[in-house]
Design a protein around this motif. Sequence first.
Motif, PDB file in Angstrom:
ATOM      1  N   LEU A 579       0.884  -1.166   0.000  1.00 37.21           N
ATOM      2  CA  LEU A 579       0.000   0.000   0.000  1.00 37.21           C
ATOM      3  C   LEU A 579       0.915   1.207   0.000  1.00 37.21           C
ATOM      4  O   LEU A 579       1.844   1.262   0.794  1.00 37.21           O
ATOM      5  CB  LEU A 579      -0.811   0.056   1.287  1.00 37.21           C
ATOM      6  CG  LEU A 579      -2.053  -0.772   1.463  1.00 37.21           C
ATOM      7  CD1 LEU A 579      -2.713  -0.389   2.782  1.00 37.21           C
ATOM      8  CD2 LEU A 579      -3.009  -0.501   0.317  1.00 37.21           C
ATOM      9  N   ALA A 580       0.646   2.175  -0.877  1.00 34.86           N
ATOM     10  CA  ALA A 580       1.458   3.391  -0.875  1.00 34.86           C
ATOM     11  C   ALA A 580       0.663   4.485  -0.184  1.00 34.86           C
ATOM     12  O   ALA A 580      -0.385   4.898  -0.666  1.00 34.86           O
ATOM     13  CB  ALA A 580       1.793   3.800  -2.304  1.00 34.86           C
ATOM     14  N   LEU A 581       1.150   4.909   0.956  1.00 32.35           N
ATOM     15  CA  LEU A 581       0.435   5.959   1.677  1.00 32.35           C
ATOM     16  C   LEU A 581       1.309   7.200   1.729  1.00 32.35           C
ATOM     17  O   LEU A 581       2.530   7.106   1.807  1.00 32.35           O
ATOM     18  CB  LEU A 581       0.124   5.484   3.098  1.00 32.35           C
ATOM     19  CG  LEU A 581      -0.752   4.249   3.106  1.00 32.35           C
ATOM     20  CD1 LEU A 581      -0.138   3.148   3.930  1.00 32.35           C
ATOM     21  CD2 LEU A 581      -2.125   4.580   3.611  1.00 32.35           C
ATOM     22  N   GLY A 582       0.684   8.341   1.674  1.00 33.35           N
ATOM     23  CA  GLY A 582       1.462   9.567   1.722  1.00 33.35           C
ATOM     24  C   GLY A 582       0.550  10.762   1.841  1.00 33.35           C
ATOM     25  O   GLY A 582      -0.675  10.627   1.998  1.00 33.35           O
ATOM     26  N   VAL A 583       1.144  11.940   1.829  1.00 33.77           N
ATOM     27  CA  VAL A 583       0.375  13.170   1.973  1.00 33.77           C
ATOM     28  C   VAL A 583       0.779  14.090   0.832  1.00 33.77           C
ATOM     29  O   VAL A 583       1.958  14.387   0.657  1.00 33.77           O
ATOM     30  CB  VAL A 583       0.672  13.844   3.333  1.00 33.77           C
ATOM     31  CG1 VAL A 583      -0.127  15.123   3.468  1.00 33.77           C
ATOM     32  CG2 VAL A 583       0.343  12.895   4.487  1.00 33.77           C
ATOM     33  N   TRP A 584      -0.202  14.476   0.008  1.00 39.34           N
ATOM     34  CA  TRP A 584       0.064  15.360  -1.115  1.00 39.34           C
ATOM     35  C   TRP A 584      -0.521  16.738  -0.785  1.00 39.34           C
ATOM     36  O   TRP A 584      -1.729  16.883  -0.676  1.00 39.34           O
ATOM     37  CB  TRP A 584      -0.563  14.813  -2.399  1.00 39.34           C
ATOM     38  CG  TRP A 584      -0.132  15.588  -3.626  1.00 39.34           C
ATOM     39  CD1 TRP A 584      -0.809  16.600  -4.228  1.00 39.34           C
ATOM     40  CD2 TRP A 584       1.078  15.399  -4.359  1.00 39.34           C
ATOM     41  NE1 TRP A 584      -0.092  17.062  -5.293  1.00 39.34           N
ATOM     42  CE2 TRP A 584       1.080  16.348  -5.409  1.00 39.34           C
ATOM     43  CE3 TRP A 584       2.179  14.537  -4.243  1.00 39.34           C
ATOM     44  CZ2 TRP A 584       2.125  16.460  -6.327  1.00 39.34           C
ATOM     45  CZ3 TRP A 584       3.203  14.635  -5.153  1.00 39.34           C
ATOM     46  CH2 TRP A 584       3.182  15.591  -6.184  1.00 39.34           C
ATOM     47  N   GLN A 585       0.330  17.702  -0.589  1.00 34.50           N
ATOM     48  CA  GLN A 585      -0.105  19.058  -0.235  1.00 34.50           C
ATOM     49  C   GLN A 585      -1.155  19.050   0.871  1.00 34.50           C
ATOM     50  O   GLN A 585      -2.217  19.655   0.764  1.00 34.50           O
ATOM     51  CB  GLN A 585      -0.656  19.778  -1.463  1.00 34.50           C
ATOM     52  CG  GLN A 585       0.437  20.066  -2.465  1.00 34.50           C
ATOM     53  CD  GLN A 585      -0.075  20.523  -3.797  1.00 34.50           C
ATOM     54  OE1 GLN A 585      -1.275  20.781  -3.952  1.00 34.50           O
ATOM     55  NE2 GLN A 585       0.810  20.626  -4.755  1.00 34.50           N
ATOM     56  N   GLY A 586      -0.846  18.309   1.903  1.00 37.00           N
ATOM     57  CA  GLY A 586      -1.731  18.282   3.065  1.00 37.00           C
ATOM     58  C   GLY A 586      -2.861  17.279   2.965  1.00 37.00           C
ATOM     59  O   GLY A 586      -3.563  17.036   3.943  1.00 37.00           O
TER      60      GLY A 586
END
Length: 698
Positions: A579-586
């Motif tokens: 699973l790719a989790l992350g935060v894009w511009q908040g």
Amino acid sequence: MNFDTFLMVDWSGGNDRGPTPKKDAIWVCAARDGVADAPVYLRNRQVAESWINTFLLDEQAAGRRVLAGFDFSFGYPKGFGQALTGTDDPFAIWDWFENRVKDSPDANNRFDLAGEINAIFPGIGPFWGNAMKRDIPDLPRKGLDRADHGMTERRAVEQVAKGAFPVWQLSGAGAVGSQVIMGLPLLARLRRKHNVSVWPFEPLTAKVALVEIWPSLIAQAVAETQPGDRIKDAHQVLLLARTLSALSKEDLAALLDVPKTVEGSILGLNHQDMLASAAMGPPKPPPLRNDCFAMPQGAHWTPVDDALTHLQGHLSAVTSTQMVSLVDAAGCFLAADAVAQRAHPPAPNAAVDGYGFAGPATDGTQQMPLVAGRAAAGQPYKHDVPPGYAIRILTGANLPNGVDTVVLQEDVSASATEIAFHGPLKRGANARNAGEDMQAGDVILRAGRKLSPADLGTLAAAGVGEVTARAVLRVGILSTGDELREPGDDADVGQIYDANRPMLCAIAARWGYDVVDLGRAPDDRSRLREILDDAASRCDVILSSGGASAGDEDHMSALLQGTGSLALWRIAMKPGRPLALGVWQGTPVFGLPGNPVAAMVCAMIFARPALQVMAGGDWQTPQGFMVPAVFTKSKKAGRREYLRARVEDGRAHVFGSEGSGRVSGLSWATGLVELDDPAQKIVPGDLVRFIPFSSFDI
Ligand code: AMP
Ligand code: MG
């Protein structure tokens, strides 16, 4: 430099303001994560100090870090401390005042003290202004009467803070000098009693930070958002507390980052635009931290439960709060506890149609004369029912005075003037007590609850007409891959139809969220970046599928990697891939596997509870139940497996193939069989856990 609670204090240099809330008194307000408590009126400094002490103790006991803001100058223009105390240490001034200020609700010695200080300085001043009738030695009544005292008129920050009053002026409209003298002793004591760091004199490492604030920085927002029935002082501490508590960690750090000075500073100076726009918007919680998905990854695969525990511990609500009227509240998440406005039932009433009297009735035949008239719901009987008499009463009617028991009409033979029935009947039979369901003031539903149709009934019965609820979570759904085509369009053999988008859109809609269809992204990094930029501005969270591994065409993980927020979760689970989790511009991004079966299972297992928390809800664990299997299966240890399954005749059947490309198996299934991580050999008749799709709200 993370704070959990923001307490704003509007201080006052004046005398006791009496028991009823008034302006120009001391007002305080606390907020956490963009949600403010009600502002509190404190009639004098003694009451306020004890309230603040208790508050700080409670917060520290709860393990919360507090940023406490006070609206008066923490220091004086450079050189004052040296002249008064012989050192530049600003705390020496605090202690100087703490030792000398005499304060009670009705009188204090601030003007005399200011005169004594002036006597130390050459010339006349620097303090001026005297609200007393009597003259005070060395304290001029007018600012222009001062001369040659050698102090600058303003602190460096007040050159920028246009409209801020100099600390030397002790009286007259808008003067602040008195509240500084009457406030520094409080700060000195707070510093001794609690684990405190003071901004900007010290690094903010302690549990409590004391910070100078100036509510005028958000004056415009205060004026535009102040409700008619709220005193301005109350509203400005509320708005400032709420606004600061909703800032991102980075924005708050920017406010706190000021040059070192002994004069003190004003939080938010030079950042008025940021503060004002944050104050004007709907109350919104701080965005998730960029590293919220970062999980220690060893050489081993992460167990499903560890991944879930991480999500539960690192996610929080991202949606704003608003008042919602009950008719629109179904499916909303409560942002604050709902409290019964009155008892339910409000008065004792009849549970059945029948005849009311004063119980109990003894064994044997009972005969009672009837009073004229009757009691019906909404049409109370206004007289007393005399002992020995009965009254015709209908379901829901308040029990008249003299009645506590009701006999069912089916058990009665009645004429126009009297009734007869067989006893015994206990006192209170067929009657409901006032408040037996809910008492006024009871918390009836907790913050985080998703309001069900039944909840609306409960709230309405308790007299609650509107609730503080979260705005609906906006969920963006995106598919990625050059091979994808729109269902129904032409496609050659190298192409496949986008199965995930319609499926995930429908799932998010079932969960009650606002679905933002973000379409398909090709395997092109710059195009995907544009799509994410646009999505981040329109969505609270993005669910994408495909491109989530670490291969050449896995652009989603590559882009998230570039933000520094990527967490590639290798979960010990089948079906599933990273699973790719992350935060894009908040905006948090859940990069689900491309494979439709894995995408749906990962959405149910991980995205569902995560989205619910981001929407303002409680963490959810799907409920399953044990049923005997009709299949045979062996699995290795160390991996959780989810099998497409259905229950027929009370037994669990699984889909013929475990191939994770077999999307039709999802349609065949009515739920999942969950096989725990340890090794298992399942033979027909063994009990397995079946979790129906309805337990995932789909
Ligand atoms: P990926 O994770 O991008 O490597 O994709 C894994 C597998 O899932 C590949 O066979 C893809 O073609 C397939 N796939 C990816 N996205 C979708 C989609 N939206 N609908 C159907 N299959 C997909
Ligand atoms: Mg792909």
